[in-house]
Motif scaffolding. Structure first.
Motif, PDB file in Angstrom:
ATOM      1  N   UNK A 115       0.953  -1.128  -0.062  1.00 39.83           N
ATOM      2  CA  UNK A 115       0.025  -0.273   0.133  1.00 39.83           C
ATOM      3  C   UNK A 115       0.966   1.180  -0.171  1.00 39.83           C
ATOM      4  N   UNK A 116       1.773   1.356   0.943  1.00 40.38           N
ATOM      5  CA  UNK A 116       2.706   2.440   0.972  1.00 40.38           C
ATOM      6  C   UNK A 116       3.442   2.679  -0.558  1.00 40.38           C
ATOM      7  N   UNK A 117       3.850   1.393  -0.993  1.00 40.87           N
ATOM      8  CA  UNK A 117       4.394   1.555  -2.501  1.00 40.87           C
ATOM      9  C   UNK A 117       3.417   2.185  -3.475  1.00 40.87           C
ATOM     10  N   UNK A 118       2.211   2.010  -3.496  1.00 39.49           N
ATOM     11  CA  UNK A 118       1.026   2.508  -4.281  1.00 39.49           C
ATOM     12  C   UNK A 118       1.094   4.372  -3.957  1.00 39.49           C
ATOM     13  N   UNK A 119       1.099   4.219  -2.681  1.00 35.77           N
ATOM     14  CA  UNK A 119       0.838   5.772  -2.200  1.00 35.77           C
ATOM     15  C   UNK A 119       2.195   6.672  -2.411  1.00 35.77           C
ATOM     16  N   UNK A 120       3.227   6.207  -2.758  1.00 36.06           N
ATOM     17  CA  UNK A 120       4.619   7.020  -2.913  1.00 36.06           C
ATOM     18  C   UNK A 120       4.543   7.415  -4.396  1.00 36.06           C
ATOM     19  N   UNK A 121       3.568   7.185  -5.119  1.00 36.78           N
ATOM     20  CA  UNK A 121       3.636   7.639  -6.748  1.00 36.78           C
ATOM     21  C   UNK A 121       2.873   9.027  -6.300  1.00 36.78           C
ATOM     22  N   UNK A 122       3.674  10.161  -6.728  1.00 39.89           N
ATOM     23  CA  UNK A 122       3.051  11.447  -6.620  1.00 39.89           C
ATOM     24  C   UNK A 122       1.777  11.664  -7.585  1.00 39.89           C
ATOM     25  N   UNK A 123       1.620  11.052  -8.344  1.00 43.04           N
ATOM     26  CA  UNK A 123       0.316  11.077  -9.450  1.00 43.04           C
ATOM     27  C   UNK A 123      -0.750  10.339  -8.966  1.00 43.04           C
ATOM     28  N   UNK A 124      -0.816   9.637  -7.920  1.00 41.89           N
ATOM     29  CA  UNK A 124      -1.783   8.902  -7.185  1.00 41.89           C
ATOM     30  C   UNK A 124      -2.506   9.944  -6.197  1.00 41.89           C
ATOM     31  N   UNK A 125      -3.601  10.226  -6.493  1.00 40.99           N
ATOM     32  CA  UNK A 125      -4.624  11.134  -5.647  1.00 40.99           C
ATOM     33  C   UNK A 125      -4.734  10.428  -4.378  1.00 40.99           C
ATOM     34  N   UNK A 126      -5.387   8.997  -4.515  1.00 40.46           N
ATOM     35  CA  UNK A 126      -5.955   8.153  -3.290  1.00 40.46           C
ATOM     36  C   UNK A 126      -5.758   6.649  -3.716  1.00 40.46           C
ATOM     37  N   UNK A 127      -5.240   6.041  -2.670  1.00 40.57           N
ATOM     38  CA  UNK A 127      -5.290   4.590  -3.035  1.00 40.57           C
ATOM     39  C   UNK A 127      -6.554   3.748  -2.310  1.00 40.57           C
ATOM     40  N   UNK A 128      -7.325   3.193  -2.993  1.00 40.84           N
ATOM     41  CA  UNK A 128      -8.643   2.589  -2.413  1.00 40.84           C
ATOM     42  C   UNK A 128      -8.433   1.292  -1.961  1.00 40.84           C
ATOM     43  N   UNK A 129      -8.780   1.378  -0.493  1.00 39.93           N
ATOM     44  CA  UNK A 129      -8.519  -0.110   0.072  1.00 39.93           C
ATOM     45  C   UNK A 129      -9.886  -0.838   0.060  1.00 39.93           C
ATOM     46  N   UNK A 130      -9.884  -2.076   0.430  1.00 38.97           N
ATOM     47  CA  UNK A 130     -11.264  -2.717   0.646  1.00 38.97           C
ATOM     48  C   UNK A 130     -11.188  -3.824   1.707  1.00 38.97           C
ATOM     49  N   UNK A 131     -10.690  -3.432   2.988  1.00 41.54           N
ATOM     50  CA  UNK A 131     -10.646  -4.374   4.098  1.00 41.54           C
ATOM     51  C   UNK A 131     -12.072  -4.927   4.493  1.00 41.54           C
ATOM     52  N   UNK A 132     -12.038  -6.134   5.092  1.00 44.22           N
ATOM     53  CA  UNK A 132     -13.499  -6.667   5.526  1.00 44.22           C
ATOM     54  C   UNK A 132     -13.448  -6.786   6.953  1.00 44.22           C
ATOM     55  N   UNK A 133     -12.085  -6.543   7.807  1.00 41.74           N
ATOM     56  CA  UNK A 133     -11.955  -6.631   9.023  1.00 41.74           C
ATOM     57  C   UNK A 133     -11.580  -5.291   9.667  1.00 41.74           C
TER      58      UNK A 133
END
Length: 328
Positions: A270-288
């Motif tokens: 998740x941190x790797x995805x968020x480190x991209x400056x072009x990404x506004x938001x990383x959508x998660x889908x946790x069930x717990x």
């Protein structure tokens, strides 16, 4: 929590968002949804994603009811939904003016809201003229049913066409794209969309940062936890495509990197995805709730993702797409 502008708009979204895909209506009811949504807000998450097709509309109903019962102030959160698959009828699908307008009205009714902040075209519709779709999305904005519009899993060429139609007509173009993005799926965000970030100010809100759970390390070729996504009947084909030797080997190579950083594989991904400056938001889908708490802690890892660490991650997965010389 960190907040980033949605592309070049004035709207700010939490760098981590929460999505209802698979979870609401398939794995979670209203009671469970309230617990997770409350934890999201406690963590500073303000961006919540949905779609008319999720659980055949039930996901929107659950989110809407949960938010109403929680008594949230509507202006405190950013709600998005997506239009494309609305039902079995010949006009219940696609991006015609008829379905966009009828679809968003139906979504708002299920969500129990007067508007969504962001409305996506869930897929491109080659059967509908682009001008019809662009005009319809602007009609929705003009009537206050959505404030911004975007696309999901469109090509750069299709997004460019939408923008050129909008410019020719003096209308609003799409401000955001929602593609899959993770350590195993990188081409669109890192290469194909590169010209769009500067040309049109496109932001991206990415989905599946954990590759449907594969990057958590909880799956093996012969072991699927009974309460996991891949245990659901509708996702067994995806499991068969994902749990292959090459992918699982890459996950195993990431384990020592996460261990040295003293984080979980999920937090690393998740941190790797968020480190991209072009990404506004990383959508998660946790069930717990425990998963959500763990995943949000991924933000603490961002300052530690040094060039050296990023190189080690790339050496493990070897998934970096080659950029054309034009983009270098």
């Amino acid at each position: 929590m960190q907040y980033r502008h949605l592309g070049k708009t004035g709207l700010k979204v939490s760098v981590l968002g929460y999505g209802a895909w698979v979870t609401f209506g398939n794995q979670l009811d209203v009671k469970d949804a309230k617990i997770l949504l409350s934890r999201c807000r406690d963590s500073g998450i303000n961006f919540f994603d949905n779609a008319e097709v999720y659980a055949n509309g039930r996901a929107e109903e659950i989110m809407g009811q949960a938010i109403r019962e929680l008594g949230w102030k509507r202006s405190d959160v950013v709600i998005s939904t997506k239009i494309f698959w609305g039902g079995p009828g010949p006009n219940d699908k696609g991006l015609s003016r008829k379905h966009i307008i009828e679809g968003v009205k139906a979504s708002l009714k299920r969500l129990e809201m007067e508007y969504v902040d962001l409305l996506y075209c869930h897929r491109p519709d080659p059967a509908t003229p682009m001008e019809e779709t662009v005009r319809a999305m602007n009609y929705v904005i003009d009537h206050g049913w959505a404030f911004y519009w975007g696309t999901s899993e469109w090509t750069a060429q299709q997004i460019t066409e939408a923008w050129e139609v909008a410019r020719r007509l003096g209308l609003i173009g799409p401000c955001v794209e929602q593609p899959e993005y993770n350590l195993l799926a990188r081409d669109k965000v890192e290469v194909e969309y590169l010209p769009l970030y500067s040309s049109y100010g496109i932001g991206v809100t990415t989905w599946s940062p954990l590759a449907s759970g594969v990057l958590t390390g909880k799956y093996t070729k012969f072991s699927i936890p009974p309460d996991s996504r891949f245990s659901l009947e509708n996702y067994k084909n995806l499991a068969n495509r994902s749990l292959v030797d090459d992918i699982l080997l890459k996950v195993d190579k990431l384990r020592p990197i996460a261990a040295k950083l003293d984080v979980s594989l999920a937090q690393l991904a998740i941190a790797w995805c968020a480190s991209n400056p072009n990404v506004s938001s990383v959508i998660m889908g946790a069930t717990k709730e425990s998963q959500l708490i763990e995943n949000v802690k991924a933000l603490e890892l961002l300052p530690r993702l040094t060039p050296d660490v990023m190189d080690k991650i790339e050496a493990a997965v070897m998934s970096k797409p080659k950029k054309p010389d034009l983009y270098r």
